[in-house]
Design an enzyme around this catalytic site. Structure first.
Site, short mmCIF file in Angstrom:
data_model
loop_
_atom_site.label_atom_id
_atom_site.label_comp_id
_atom_site.label_asym_id
_atom_site.label_seq_id
_atom_site.Cartn_x
_atom_site.Cartn_y
_atom_site.Cartn_z
N TYR A 249 1.20 -1.60 0.14
CA TYR A 249 -0.11 0.08 0.16
C TYR A 249 1.41 1.05 0.02
CZ TYR A 249 -3.76 -3.28 1.71
OH TYR A 249 -4.51 -4.41 2.02
N HIS B 82 0.12 -11.95 1.31
CA HIS B 82 -0.49 -11.33 0.24
C HIS B 82 -0.69 -12.66 -1.15
CE1 HIS B 82 -1.79 -6.88 0.22
NE2 HIS B 82 -2.27 -7.99 -0.06
#
Length: 221
Positions: free
Chosen positions: A54, A117
């Site tokens: 992010y 992830h």
């Protein structure tokens, strides 16, 4: 608040997403970030979900700065690692390197939940990890980090092949799953009609409940 699987943690029903969507924790001012997180805490939200992807680490850096200033007593922080395919031959080292970097950016000595992830598929390929890689390489690496005090609980983001996700959750190796669930695709909770144009997650929630896995990051439309 809800009991978070078998972890013993109490996690707010609504969590605070720190992703690049909307850009709050990546591009907005520190004053806006502090105000937003403060309002979330005042409303009773205690889970904050971030990742190194992010904003290339900016989300972690900014979240850490805000929490250090506000000093909430009960904040629960989760972050993630995405192992690049070129590091599949050294998964444990890459996982450790990634979490160490995340902790440095967050200004913390540990996170509460550490999520994988990568997509998980039966046989791997591309940027996905196979069920075998997750259970035989990722899970032990995560456990070593837990033993070192760098994370409290282990998680996956629960994207990939349905059968692979079922197998990983059924193994009992993980405490958390971020499950895709929304009005267009509710298959994690209920059966889909025949021919429905979406991935069928095969009542994935049944597997999280059976394994005592807490669910975070549900994407609700």
């Amino acid at each position: 608040m809800r009991d978070f699987g078998r972890s013993g943690m109490k996690v707010s029903v609504l969590g605070f997403g720190c992703g690049a969507v909307g850009g709050l924790m990546v591009r907005w001012s520190s004053a806006d970030q502090e105000r937003a997180v403060g309002k979330a805490l005042d409303a009773g939200i205690n889970y904050f979900d971030t990742a190194v992807q992010y904003g290339d680490g900016l989300s972690e850096t900014h979240l850490g700065q805000v929490l250090a200033k506000l000093k909430p007593a009960n904040a629960i922080v989760g972050t993630k690692v995405r192992v690049p395919s070129q590091a599949f031959g050294r998964i444990a080292a890459e996982v450790t390197r990634s979490l160490d970097g995340s902790l440095q950016r967050l200004g913390m000595d540990h996170v509460d939940i550490f999520h994988l992830h990568n997509p998980i598929t039966l046989d791997g390929g591309g940027e996905s990890l196979s069920t075998r890689q997750v259970l035989e390489e990722v899970a032990p690496a995560f456990e070593a980090l837990r033993a070192a005090g760098k994370t409290r609980f282990l998680g996956i983001t629960a994207v990939g092949d349905t059968a692979a996700l079922h197998a990983v959750l059924d193994s009992g190796r993980f405490h958390s799953a971020q499950v895709s669930y929304n009005m267009l695709n509710p298959s994690a909770a209920q059966a889909l009609p025949a021919g429905y144009p979406a991935q069928d997650y095969g009542r994935l929630f049944d597997h999280t409940v059976a394994a005592g896995v807490g669910v975070v990051g549900i994407r609700v439309l």
